[in-house]
Motif scaffolding. Structure first.
Motif, PDB file in Angstrom:
ATOM      1  N   ALA A 134      23.857  20.365  27.722  1.00  0.00           N
ATOM      2  CA  ALA A 134      23.299  19.234  28.463  1.00  0.00           C
ATOM      3  C   ALA A 134      24.383  18.204  28.740  1.00  0.00           C
ATOM      4  CB  ALA A 134      22.165  18.595  27.667  1.00  0.00           C
ATOM      5  N   ALA A 135      24.327  17.602  29.909  1.00  0.00           N
ATOM      6  CA  ALA A 135      25.288  16.559  30.271  1.00  0.00           C
ATOM      7  C   ALA A 135      25.063  15.324  29.408  1.00  0.00           C
ATOM      8  CB  ALA A 135      25.132  16.200  31.745  1.00  0.00           C
ATOM      9  N   HIS A 136      26.112  14.542  29.230  1.00  0.00           N
ATOM     10  CA  HIS A 136      25.981  13.287  28.497  1.00  0.00           C
ATOM     11  C   HIS A 136      25.238  12.271  29.363  1.00  0.00           C
ATOM     12  CE1 HIS A 136      28.632  14.711  25.356  1.00  0.00           C
ATOM     13  NE2 HIS A 136      29.574  14.996  26.247  1.00  0.00           N
ATOM     14  N   GLY A 137      24.394  11.479  28.730  1.00  0.00           N
ATOM     15  CA  GLY A 137      23.693  10.449  29.475  1.00  0.00           C
ATOM     16  C   GLY A 137      22.233  10.360  29.071  1.00  0.00           C
ATOM     17  N   SER A 138      21.510   9.497  29.767  1.00  0.00           N
ATOM     18  CA  SER A 138      20.083   9.313  29.552  1.00  0.00           C
ATOM     19  C   SER A 138      19.404   9.484  30.905  1.00  0.00           C
ATOM     20  CB  SER A 138      19.802   7.912  28.987  1.00  0.00           C
ATOM     21  OG  SER A 138      18.424   7.713  28.759  1.00  0.00           O
TER      22      SER A 138
END
Length: 397
Positions: A134-138
């Motif tokens: 999963a990509a970093h972030g929200s």
């Protein structure tokens, strides 16, 4: 049977199929499917966003609810396909469009077993990869509900595109509401709800059943939200979900369910109904000022046969849009045009839009709505008609 006749028969039958209108829980992540080794080149349109797309399937069970259609089956079960922004690298196999067994059930339900191979559906190329980081972030969360009878696979193109644009998207198979759902233990579920709707003796009885389906799906979507964002979440990457930015989007019965979900669950911040009759009436008090968009074909124009849109529009009390896409059909907002195009068949001769325009319009307007209301980015596309989209008519009844 000639190829042309087989294609014409397939078109007619497939069109008939696709016009159907924190509790105690368990969850299981399904194993990754094997990579395709064939030379299949038919594929969904590529996602338009900047993120790579990862995918995982969850099997969720709600032990606080019995299945409403087959009570003897026990607790309510759902299959959820998650699509999420992924980091580049560590490429895994692309996910199958649907399982071979599910494809077989779809073909049997429309009388095409032995005429069309299940691989014509199951091997359609996708762009989401299993095992992706999963990509970093929200990221905001979008829950997708398909039409009654339609497998969750039929909203894959939209789900992948939204994930590529920075959304976690969860498409849901509601048990016994799809013609073909394969559970991880090998059980194959068919659409009991469809049969009940078909056998309803009156229009009023059918509408009442539609309300039950819509309300039941609202409970399903709330349950999925619980399991993705609550205590001990079912998904290992749930930390990337922003639980304060959530939307419900659906096609046909799923569109009605989007409205039903917003009626019962204040955690949903926005909703989209793609060409679905609204079976649960929106009260005069509205949806608490939350935004809602109705996106449909010309059948859903003001004053048309489906008065549920006129009534819903008058009762929506927040930001709202009623968009009619000229030249579109009921299934234009799903993968169905892509499937028909790839198989060389015509499903709805009233549709004049190309497959590409149907896909582009759906992705553009649903994406713009979510960008504006979940990401706070004003979208001029939603302000009114644009020269680049002459087919999209803004209704102001």
């Amino acid at each position: 049977m000639t190829t042309r006749l087989r294609r014409r028969t397939a078109a007619t039958a497939l069109a008939a199929l696709l016009l159907l209108a924190a509790p105690v829980t368990t969850a299981h992540a399904l194993p990754s499917p094997a990579a395709s080794t064939g030379t299949e080149t038919l594929a969904l349109p590529r996602p338009t966003g900047s993120y790579a797309v990862g995918t995982e399937v969850l099997h969720l069970t709600d032990h606080d609810r019995a299945d409403p259609w087959v009570p003897e089956a026990g607790d309510r079960e759902l299959l959820v396909s998650l699509y999420y922004p992924a980091r580049p690298g560590r490429p895994g196999p692309t996910a199958p469009y649907m399982s071979t067994s599910e494809a077989q059930l779809v073909l049997e339900s429309i009388g095409l077993e032995g005429t069309v191979q299940p691989s014509a559906l199951s091997a359609l190329g996708t762009h989401a990869r299993t095992g992706a980081w999963a990509a970093h972030g929200s990221f905001p969360l979008v829950l997708l509900s398909p039409g009654l009878g339609n497998p969750r696979a039929t909203v894959t193109s939209l789900a992948e595109d939204l994930a590529s644009r920075g959304y976690v998207t969860a498409s849901v198979d509601h048990a016994y509401e799809s013609v073909g759902t394969e559970l991880p233990d090998g059980r194959l579920l068919t659409c009991v709800a469809c049969e009940k709707m078909k056998s309803a003796p009156t229009k009023e009885a059918r509408a009442k059943l539609g309300g039950l389906v819509s309300a039941g799906r609202a409970a399903d979507l709330s349950f999925v939200l619980d399991r993705l964002t609550g205590h001990r979440p079912a998904w290992k990457n749930s930390g990337v979900i922003d639980r304060h930015r959530v939307a419900a989007v659906g096609h046909s019965m799923g569109g009605s369910a989007a409205a039903s979900t917003m009626l019962t669950d204040p955690r949903f911040d926005a909703g989209v109904n793609m060409d679905g009759t609204v079976f649960e009436r929106i009260p005069t008090s509205g949806l608490g000022g939350r935004p809602f968009m109705m996106l449909g074909n010309p059948f859903h124009s003001p004053g048309g046969e489906d008065l549920s849109w006129d009534e819903s529009w008058s009762r929506l009390d927040g930001w709202k849009r009623w968009l009619v896409v000229q030249g579109s059909g009921h299934s234009s907002f799903t993968d169905v045009p892509v499937l028909a195009d790839r198989m060389g068949v015509t499903l709805d001769r009233s549709v004049t839009l190309t497959t590409g325009r149907q896909v582009d319009i759906t992705r553009a307007y649903v994406g713009a709505f979510l960008d504006q209301h979940l990401k706070g980015r004003h979208q001029h596309l939603l302000d009114g008609p644009t020269p680049g989209n002459p087919e999209v008519v803004f209704q102001q009844p």
